[in-house]
Design a protein around this motif. Sequence first.
Motif, mmCIF file in Angstrom:
data_model
loop_
_atom_site.group_PDB
_atom_site.id
_atom_site.type_symbol
_atom_site.label_atom_id
_atom_site.label_comp_id
_atom_site.label_asym_id
_atom_site.label_seq_id
_atom_site.Cartn_x
_atom_site.Cartn_y
_atom_site.Cartn_z
ATOM 1 N N ASN A 242 -74.272 115.925 50.103
ATOM 2 C CA ASN A 242 -74.019 117.348 50.047
ATOM 3 C C ASN A 242 -74.642 117.937 51.307
ATOM 4 O OD1 ASN A 242 -73.882 120.082 49.589
ATOM 5 N ND2 ASN A 242 -74.156 119.846 47.376
ATOM 6 N N ARG A 243 -73.868 117.891 52.369
ATOM 7 C CA ARG A 243 -74.401 118.245 53.683
ATOM 8 C C ARG A 243 -74.796 119.706 53.815
ATOM 9 N NH1 ARG A 243 -71.827 113.935 56.611
ATOM 10 N NH2 ARG A 243 -69.800 114.675 55.940
ATOM 11 N N ARG A 244 -74.355 120.519 52.889
ATOM 12 C CA ARG A 244 -74.687 121.940 52.960
ATOM 13 C C ARG A 244 -76.188 122.126 52.715
ATOM 14 N NH1 ARG A 244 -73.210 126.870 50.060
ATOM 15 N NH2 ARG A 244 -72.491 125.780 48.215
ATOM 16 N N TYR A 245 -76.738 121.301 51.864
ATOM 17 C CA TYR A 245 -78.130 121.485 51.480
ATOM 18 C C TYR A 245 -79.097 120.481 52.069
ATOM 19 C CZ TYR A 245 -76.224 124.639 48.008
ATOM 20 O OH TYR A 245 -75.575 125.676 47.392
ATOM 21 N N ARG A 246 -78.610 119.316 52.456
ATOM 22 C CA ARG A 246 -79.554 118.279 52.885
ATOM 23 C C ARG A 246 -78.936 117.307 53.879
ATOM 24 N NH1 ARG A 246 -78.543 118.188 47.181
ATOM 25 N NH2 ARG A 246 -76.937 116.626 46.762
ATOM 26 N N LYS A 247 -79.857 116.612 54.566
ATOM 27 C CA LYS A 247 -79.442 115.637 55.578
ATOM 28 C C LYS A 247 -78.900 114.367 54.956
ATOM 29 C CE LYS A 247 -82.886 116.132 59.051
ATOM 30 N NZ LYS A 247 -84.020 115.510 59.632
ATOM 31 N N THR A 248 -77.899 113.812 55.579
ATOM 32 C CA THR A 248 -77.452 112.469 55.214
ATOM 33 C C THR A 248 -78.156 111.511 56.178
ATOM 34 O OG1 THR A 248 -75.292 113.330 54.572
ATOM 35 C CG2 THR A 248 -75.432 110.958 54.992
ATOM 36 N N ILE A 249 -78.785 110.499 55.626
ATOM 37 C CA ILE A 249 -79.530 109.553 56.488
ATOM 38 C C ILE A 249 -79.098 108.117 56.182
ATOM 39 C CG2 ILE A 249 -81.804 108.736 57.226
ATOM 40 C CD1 ILE A 249 -82.991 111.391 56.209
ATOM 41 N N ILE A 250 -78.592 107.457 57.201
ATOM 42 C CA ILE A 250 -78.249 106.040 57.084
ATOM 43 C C ILE A 250 -79.357 105.257 57.797
ATOM 44 C CG2 ILE A 250 -76.582 104.235 57.704
ATOM 45 C CD1 ILE A 250 -75.471 106.206 55.643
ATOM 46 N N ALA A 251 -80.087 104.452 57.027
ATOM 47 C CA ALA A 251 -81.219 103.718 57.605
ATOM 48 C C ALA A 251 -81.038 102.220 57.417
ATOM 49 C CB ALA A 251 -82.520 104.180 56.943
#
Length: 257
Positions: free
Chosen positions: A2-11
């Motif tokens: 939900n990119r509106r509220y939080r970061k997407t992180i691929i680690a």
Amino acid sequence: MNRRYRKTIIAGNWKMNKTAGETKKFAEELKAVMPKTKWCDVVVCVPAVNIPAAIKAFKDMRVSVGAQNVFYEKSGAYTGEVSADMLKDLGVKYVIIGHSERRQMFGETDFTVNKKVLAALDAGLHPIICVGESLEQRELGITMELIALQVKSALAGVPAEKLRKCVIAYEPIWAIGTGKTATAEQAAEVCTFIRTTVRHLYGARIARSITIQYGGSMKPGNAFELLGQNDIDGGLIGGASLNAGDFMDIINAANQD
Ligand code: PGA
């Protein structure tokens, strides 16, 4: 996501894999396929000795370097350990804390995980806090109780203003390195529960903004569906992060709305 509220992180979690030379090679391969625009944050968590090589290799790419462990004391007679300040000083941004392999093989407990989280935050690092149940615990029907316990103890004493620096990774132990992925529904159910737990501790606004990853045999073939779940904001990827092409495919799977 939900990119509106939080970061997407691929680690990526390389575990005990790749030399400094192989790190450089991976960075070159990734650079060749990585587009300029980015739709998520990309992190590669490398073995401690390869951190300087990774910092150098990923310097002009939008890839942050992470560590896989940290010790909670600032300095002193702790043979073989590395402090949060030392990692920060090298240019490390993220640190995995409480991975199940460390809990199972190196005696980490909810108590030491909490101390490490506090130390990492103190040094300005972003902890990636791992939680997850074993197959026996899932079959006993105690997954949610266990996850609540792990999340609450890991975050004990973490003030609200520092919580936005934390990432929580849900990693069912039975899915790690086994090729057996949790279904998107199973993964989403627990990730939603983690957010609810955070909401009870810190309130709705903060819970909405925390990044919650899924980890456990995430690969190009299942990443799109997993990342399509509202409460799954990224992945912590072991095996598939060792290959630049596969890792890029997973990063690309985060490009969806
Ligand atoms: P895996 O590992 O992707 O190889 O299952 C995930 C992890 O341990 O973080």
